[in-house]
Design an enzyme around this catalytic site. Sequence first.
Site, mmCIF file in Angstrom:
data_model
loop_
_atom_site.group_PDB
_atom_site.id
_atom_site.type_symbol
_atom_site.label_atom_id
_atom_site.label_comp_id
_atom_site.label_asym_id
_atom_site.label_seq_id
_atom_site.Cartn_x
_atom_site.Cartn_y
_atom_site.Cartn_z
ATOM 1 N N GLY A 169 62.266 79.039 74.669
ATOM 2 C CA GLY A 169 62.650 77.635 74.753
ATOM 3 C C GLY A 169 63.220 77.280 73.400
ATOM 4 O O GLY A 169 63.697 78.166 72.690
ATOM 5 N N SER A 185 62.204 76.346 69.771
ATOM 6 C CA SER A 185 60.969 76.342 68.985
ATOM 7 C C SER A 185 60.773 75.007 68.263
ATOM 8 O O SER A 185 59.642 74.549 68.102
ATOM 9 C CB SER A 185 60.957 77.507 67.999
ATOM 10 O OG SER A 185 61.975 77.344 67.042
ATOM 11 N N CYS A 207 60.644 85.092 72.087
ATOM 12 C CA CYS A 207 61.761 84.352 71.471
ATOM 13 C C CYS A 207 61.251 83.154 70.661
ATOM 14 O O CYS A 207 60.780 83.343 69.546
ATOM 15 C CB CYS A 207 62.785 83.944 72.523
ATOM 16 S SG CYS A 207 64.324 83.354 71.796
ATOM 17 N N ARG A 239 65.669 83.096 62.467
ATOM 18 C CA ARG A 239 66.060 82.387 63.693
ATOM 19 C C ARG A 239 67.531 82.608 64.006
ATOM 20 O O ARG A 239 68.341 82.772 63.114
ATOM 21 C CB ARG A 239 65.819 80.883 63.531
ATOM 22 C CG ARG A 239 64.389 80.466 63.679
ATOM 23 C CD ARG A 239 64.296 78.936 63.685
ATOM 24 N NE ARG A 239 64.857 78.384 64.909
ATOM 25 C CZ ARG A 239 65.397 77.170 64.998
ATOM 26 N NH1 ARG A 239 65.486 76.413 63.959
ATOM 27 N NH2 ARG A 239 65.865 76.735 66.148
ATOM 28 N N HIS A 263 63.630 88.084 76.181
ATOM 29 C CA HIS A 263 63.019 87.284 77.244
ATOM 30 C C HIS A 263 62.652 88.103 78.474
ATOM 31 O O HIS A 263 63.456 88.168 79.411
ATOM 32 C CB HIS A 263 63.999 86.199 77.709
ATOM 33 C CG HIS A 263 64.294 85.177 76.676
ATOM 34 N ND1 HIS A 263 63.403 84.182 76.338
ATOM 35 C CD2 HIS A 263 65.382 84.971 75.909
ATOM 36 C CE1 HIS A 263 63.943 83.418 75.407
ATOM 37 N NE2 HIS A 263 65.139 83.872 75.122
ATOM 38 N N GLU A 286 60.854 87.081 80.622
ATOM 39 C CA GLU A 286 60.756 86.064 81.681
ATOM 40 C C GLU A 286 62.099 85.795 82.350
ATOM 41 O O GLU A 286 62.168 85.030 83.302
ATOM 42 C CB GLU A 286 60.121 84.779 81.136
ATOM 43 C CG GLU A 286 60.981 83.934 80.218
ATOM 44 C CD GLU A 286 60.833 84.280 78.728
ATOM 45 O OE1 GLU A 286 60.571 85.454 78.409
ATOM 46 O OE2 GLU A 286 61.001 83.372 77.891
#
Lengths: 307, 289
Positions: free
Chosen positions: B68, B70, B101, B131, B254, B256
Site C-alpha cells: 500500500g 507506507s 513492500c 523507498r 507483492h 498478494e
Amino acid sequence: MPTELPTSNGHTAQDGENNFAVKAGLARMLKGGVIMDVVNAEQARIAEEAGASAVMALERVPADIRAQGGVARMSDPKMIKEIMETVTIPVMAKARIGHFVECQILEALGVDYIDESEVLTPADAIHHVDKHPYKIPFVCGCRNLGEALRRVSEGAAMIRTKGEAGTGDVIEAVRHMRQVNSDIQRAQAMSSTELYTYAKELGVDYNLLKETAKLGRLPVVNFAAGGVATPADAALMMQLGCDGVFVGSGIFKSGDAAKRAKAIVQAVTHYNDPKVLMEVSMDLGEAMVGINCGDLGEKEKLAKRGW
Amino acid sequence: MTVVIPDVTVGVLALQGAFSEHVQLLRSASESLALKGAPAQSQVKWSFIEVRTPEELARCDGLIIPGGESTAMSLVAARSGLLEPLRDFVKVLRKPTWGTCAGLILLAESANRTKKGGQDLIGGLDVRVNRNHFGRQVESFQANLQLSFLGDTVDKSANELYRCVFIRAPVVEKILPHKDGVQTEEESREATIVAPSKAPGDKLAEKETTAAVEIMATLPTQTPALQANQEHEHAGTEDIIAVRQGNVFGLSFHPELTADPRIHVWWLGEVSKAVERRHQFEVVDRSAP
C-alpha cells in the site's frame, strides 16, 4: 461493503498484456485510501501529510472548471512535474477523453496513473483512448456496468464512478455505484443464454460480463468519485462497495483543508465504525458550498461525457 | 506425547492497501496446509482477521503488513492509536510479523527517500530500506524467481519459479549491525529516518533480537524484466529483496498480487512454530518456582 477482488484480477488472460498485473496491481495498493485533487506543490504536501494514498495533479479543480467554463485540457506538464518532485506518493494526472497524445505526453512525463476524464472537455466524440499499449495504467469513470466494462476492455486498470464532479453533492456518485451494483446483480441471476443478450444490450464483451457476474463485482479496483465532500460521504461510498475514494474539490474548497483531508482518510479506513465516523466528523469547519445536482441543467452535467 | 496446538489467529493490517488479497491467500494457504501439511500443522485451527484497532491486534499471534502506501499507513496507524501497539507487537512481544513492500518499509529500522519531514517506522529489521528504489510506476515490473522460502501446495511444488511483482518497490540497501538502542549512526545520516527502540518483553523475545539478518532472496540487476523497464542506470549487481531477522520477515515484492499461496504456506508454518515455542516457554515459565 467492498467485495473481495480475487488476486488473479478476475481475468488472468490479460495478465501478460503489457504487464496488466503490474498496472492493476498499483490500483490495489491504493485501495482503502483517498486520492486527492491538488493544484500545486503546497496542496500536494497537505494531502500527503493527511495520509492520501495518491494525488491527482491538475490546474483547476472541477468546481473551478465548472465556474470558469471554457475548454478544460491536460494540465501544464511543468506543474505536474513539480508535484511529482514534491511528494513520494503516486501522482495521477488527467487527459481528455480520446486525446491519446495527451496520454503519450503524460507517459513521457512518468506520472503513475492517467485519468481519462470527463471532467476535462472531450477530444473525441466517439472513441476513448486504446489504453492497452501504454505502460502507465489508466483509471476511467463510469455511470453503469456497460461504461465500466467498455473501459476495462479498452485497457483501464481501475474504474471510478463519475458522480458529478465539482458539485460537492454525492447523489450522482451514489446513483452510479448503485447502478453498477444492480447491473451486476442482474447479470448474476442470468443463464448464459440470457447473458449473451445482456452483453449486447450493455454493449460489452461477453466474456468480461460473464467474469464480472461470477465475481459479483467489477474485475478491477473501483473507487468512488464526483461529489464526495465529507467523511460521511466517503464512508457511505465505501459501505456501498467502493474500494476507495477520490476527493476533488471537496477538500481544498472547504474551510480547513488539512483537517478535512485527515478526517476523510480516517473515515475511509474505519468506514464501518460509526463511533470513529462521529469523532472525525466533529468541528471540521465549513464544507464546500456546493451545487445541488438537481439544479444543474442537462448541458452542465459532466457525467454525460464519455460513451 | 501429543502437543496440543491452540487456535492460531493471524491478522492482516487493514488500514490501507492490499489487505484483502493477503487474507484470500492466507485462506488458500491454510487449505493447502490442511490437505498436504505435516500432521502437527494440519491440527492448527487458523483464523484470519483484518486489523484496524488495538483490540483486534491484541487477538493476533502473527501479523501481515500488506502493500500500500507506507506514508498513508503510518499516518493512519498513528491517528488510530495503533502505532505503539504495533511496535509492542513486533519488538516487545516479538510475534511473527511479515511485511510486503510498504510493510517492509515500516518494519525497517532505517529508511531513506521518505516524504519531507520523514515518516513513523515500526522497525524490527536491522536494515536500511530505500523507498521507490526502482523508480515510478512506469518502471514497475514482474520477474520469475527461484525462492528458497516456499511451501508446497496442492498444485505447485516449492521448486517451481515464483512470479514476483514489483510495484514502485523498495529494496534493502544495507544490512545494519544490531544495536540494543536506536540505530544512531543511521539517525545521523542525511535524509534517513530510524525507528524508536523497544526492549524485548521477556527471555524468549530477547532471543529473537539476537538473530542475525538473513538475506533470503536477491534480484540480479541483469534480470531482463528489470532491464526492459528501467529508464535510469541501475547500480550494483544485485538487490536484496527478501530478509528475515528473528520474528520479522520482509519482502520488496507483492505475493498478494499473484494467486500463488506458496510463501503464505511457508510463513504459516513459521507462525505455528513460533506459537508452539511461546506455548512451551510459558509452560516452563509457569512451572518454575
